[in-house]
Structure formats: structure tokens, C-alpha cells
Motif scaffolding. Structure first.
Motif, PDB file in Angstrom:
ATOM      1  N   ALA A 173       0.898  -1.240  -0.090  1.00  0.00           N
ATOM      2  CA  ALA A 173       0.123  -0.098  -0.044  1.00  0.00           C
ATOM      3  C   ALA A 173       0.704   1.230  -0.051  1.00  0.00           C
ATOM      4  CB  ALA A 173      -1.006   0.008   1.245  1.00  0.00           C
ATOM      5  N   TYR A 174       1.938   1.215   0.859  1.00  0.00           N
ATOM      6  CA  TYR A 174       2.875   2.525   0.802  1.00  0.00           C
ATOM      7  C   TYR A 174       3.420   2.813  -0.470  1.00  0.00           C
ATOM      8  CZ  TYR A 174       6.059   6.002   2.577  1.00  0.00           C
ATOM      9  OH  TYR A 174       6.904   7.157   2.702  1.00  0.00           O
ATOM     10  N   LEU A 175       3.835   1.729  -1.208  1.00  0.00           N
ATOM     11  CA  LEU A 175       4.510   1.916  -2.279  1.00  0.00           C
ATOM     12  C   LEU A 175       3.462   2.664  -3.436  1.00  0.00           C
ATOM     13  CD1 LEU A 175       6.623  -1.427  -3.119  1.00  0.00           C
ATOM     14  CD2 LEU A 175       7.442   0.889  -2.532  1.00  0.00           C
ATOM     15  N   ILE A 176       2.410   2.223  -3.446  1.00  0.00           N
ATOM     16  CA  ILE A 176       1.362   2.787  -4.167  1.00  0.00           C
ATOM     17  C   ILE A 176       1.070   4.249  -3.764  1.00  0.00           C
ATOM     18  CG2 ILE A 176      -0.756   2.591  -5.232  1.00  0.00           C
ATOM     19  CD1 ILE A 176      -0.618  -0.259  -4.655  1.00  0.00           C
ATOM     20  N   ILE A 177       0.937   4.401  -2.544  1.00  0.00           N
ATOM     21  CA  ILE A 177       0.600   5.600  -1.915  1.00  0.00           C
ATOM     22  C   ILE A 177       1.867   6.580  -2.529  1.00  0.00           C
ATOM     23  CG2 ILE A 177       0.515   7.205   0.065  1.00  0.00           C
ATOM     24  CD1 ILE A 177      -0.733   4.618   1.408  1.00  0.00           C
ATOM     25  N   SER A 178       3.116   6.155  -2.300  1.00  0.00           N
ATOM     26  CA  SER A 178       4.323   7.154  -2.735  1.00  0.00           C
ATOM     27  C   SER A 178       4.353   7.221  -4.149  1.00  0.00           C
ATOM     28  CB  SER A 178       5.684   6.371  -2.542  1.00  0.00           C
ATOM     29  OG  SER A 178       5.595   5.977  -1.126  1.00  0.00           O
ATOM     30  N   ALA A 179       3.959   6.416  -4.972  1.00  0.00           N
ATOM     31  CA  ALA A 179       4.075   6.968  -6.533  1.00  0.00           C
ATOM     32  C   ALA A 179       2.677   7.747  -6.853  1.00  0.00           C
ATOM     33  CB  ALA A 179       3.755   5.408  -7.150  1.00  0.00           C
ATOM     34  N   LEU A 180       1.755   7.823  -6.011  1.00  0.00           N
ATOM     35  CA  LEU A 180       0.515   8.706  -6.441  1.00  0.00           C
ATOM     36  C   LEU A 180       0.923  10.074  -5.971  1.00  0.00           C
ATOM     37  CD1 LEU A 180      -2.712   6.647  -5.349  1.00  0.00           C
ATOM     38  CD2 LEU A 180      -1.233   6.501  -7.352  1.00  0.00           C
ATOM     39  N   ALA A 181       1.610   9.960  -4.532  1.00  0.00           N
ATOM     40  CA  ALA A 181       2.223  11.307  -4.034  1.00  0.00           C
ATOM     41  C   ALA A 181       3.384  11.981  -5.039  1.00  0.00           C
ATOM     42  CB  ALA A 181       2.660  11.060  -2.616  1.00  0.00           C
TER      43      ALA A 181
END
Ligand code: HEM
Length: 202
Positions: A124-132
Motif C-alpha cells: 500500500a505504501y509503495l502505491i501511495i508514494s507513487a501517487l504522491a
């Protein structure tokens, strides 16, 4: 009914920044004054994890609320609220790695074996980072349609994060179940709308 227009945007943003920042100040104050319970490290991990999850719920609530109340201006706060998911999740992970594991990286892998739900949190954090990282206007323009596809990753985060929470708790299941069901409903609300947009786009 209350009407929100573009001139309210600045106040909405100030309000949302306060909602995001005041709890962090309270967290620092609780820890410094010994009000964080017998295990402050656990308290910080819990507090920041719940902060990230609540910010995620808030991000996914923006569109349905904007549509139901015809507050189009609210849509312009989505990026701000979404970035608080990233900020709280980053603090949650930083607290785990620094205060819990004391940066003993070899422990990280044994922790993952002991607590497999960490893998879901990390995904989840990897995806959140890409979105940010790609939430800035310049990158949004550069990525074009691919930006939309990438940002559909929020659907996966909406499932991974509450499952990570559900799996991490030892006894209490009511609260994680409510988050899981609530987030699934928020994701389902988006399905027919996405289909409509695709058809219109064709
Ligand atoms: C690399 C990524 C992540 C790691 C290593 C991680 C690690 C952890 C750990 C160690 C716990 C504590 C479980 C316990 O002992 O009680 C936890 C709980 C939790 N995490 Fe994460 N997490 C990650 C990502 C996330 C993300 C992205 C979110 C939300 C968007 C999140 C939300 C939560 C929540 C709500 C809890 C439950 C808090 C509690 O009840 O104590 N985590 N996580």
C-alpha cells in the motif's frame, strides 16, 4: 443549503491542514508529557497508522460528498487530503523502523515473517508514494492518460490498508471490520461512475 464556491477554497484548505496537523502536535505533546500510555512506541505506531487510514477514508469521501452536495470546489482539495495519507503513512513506517526496530534492518525481515500483514502495508505504501510523487500538475500533464491508470492504484490501497489493519489487530475486530466495509463501499460507489466515464470517453 450551504453553498461552497471557489472563494471558499482557501478556507477549506486551511481547515483541512488544521485537521491534518493539529493531531500531530497533540501526538508530540502526549509523548512529551507522558500521556502516551505505558508503551509510547506502540502508541505512536497506532496513532500514525490510524491517521493514515482516516486520511485515506477522507480522500475517498471527497468525491461522493462533492457530488451529493454539489460542492464542486471540494474536488480541488483531493490532492491536499491525499498527501496527508502519504505523510501519516510515512511517519507510521518511520516510527516502526526507528523506534520499534531501532534501524536493525536484519530484524525487518524476521518481523515480516512473524507479521506477514506488514507486506500488505508495504505494498500500500509503495502505491501511495507513487501517487504522491505524481500528484504534481507538471507530472500529471506529462503522464497524460497513464496518470489516470496509475491513480486507479488508490482502489488497491483502499483494500490493502484496511486488510493490513484487520490482520494487525490481535482481538478487537469490530473497528477494523467497519473500516474494511466502509472502504469497500466507497470503492463500489466509484465503479458505475468509472464505467460511465469510459463509455463517454469512447
Ligand atoms: C511499509 C509499510 C508499513 C509497515 C512496515 C507497517 C507496520 C505496521 C506495524 C508494525 C503495525 C503495528 C501492529 C501492532 O503491533 O499492533 C501496524 C499497524 C497498523 N498500520 Fe501499518 N505499516 C505499513 C503501512 C501502513 C499503511 C500504508 C497504512 C494505512 C494507510 C497503515 C495503517 C496501519 C493501521 C491502521 C494499523 C493498526 C494500528 C494499531 O491498531 O495499532 N500501515 N503497521
Amino acid at each position: 443549503m450551504l453553498r461552497l464556491t471557489a472563494k471558499h477554497l482557501i478556507w477549506l484548505k486551511i481547515l483541512f491542514h488544521l485537521i491534518g496537523l493539529v493531531p500531530l502536535l497533540l501526538l508530540v505533546w502526549s509523548v512529551q508529557t507522558g500521556r502516551a500510555g505505558g508503551d509510547p512506541v506502540q502508541y505512536i505506531i497506532h496513532f500514525t497508522g490510524m491517521g493514515a487510514l482516516n486520511a485515506l477514508v477522507a480522500t475517498l469521501l471527497v468525491s461522493p460528498i462533492a457530488k451529493a452536495l454539489k460542492w464542486g470546489v471540494l474536488l480541488q482539495t483531493r490532492r491536499l487530503v491525499g498527501l496527508y495519507v502519504f505523510a501519516y503513512a510515512s511517519l507510521h513506517i518511520a516510527a516502526f523502523l526507528s523506534l520499534d526496530l531501532l534501524f536493525a534492518w536484519e530484524l525487518f525481515f524476521s518481523e515480516v515473517v512473524k507479521r506477514p500483514y506488514i507486506v500488505l502495508g508495504a505494498m500500500a505504501y509503495l502505491i501511495i508514494s507513487a501517487l504522491a510523487i505524481t500528484s504534481f500538475k507538471a507530472l500529471m500533464r506529462k503522464l497524460g492518460r497513464r496518470w489516470q491508470t496509475l491513480h486507479s492504484g488508490i482502489y488497491l490501497v483502499g483494500l490493502l490498508a484496511p486488510i493490513h489493519f484487520y490482520w494487525s489487530v490481535k482481538s478487537e475486530v469490530i473497528e477494523p471490520t467497519l473500516y474494511l466495509v466502509g472502504l469497500i463501499l466507497l470503492l463500489l460507489w466509484r465503479l458505475p461512475r468509472r464505467k460511465k466515464t469510459t463509455l463517454v470517453g469512447q
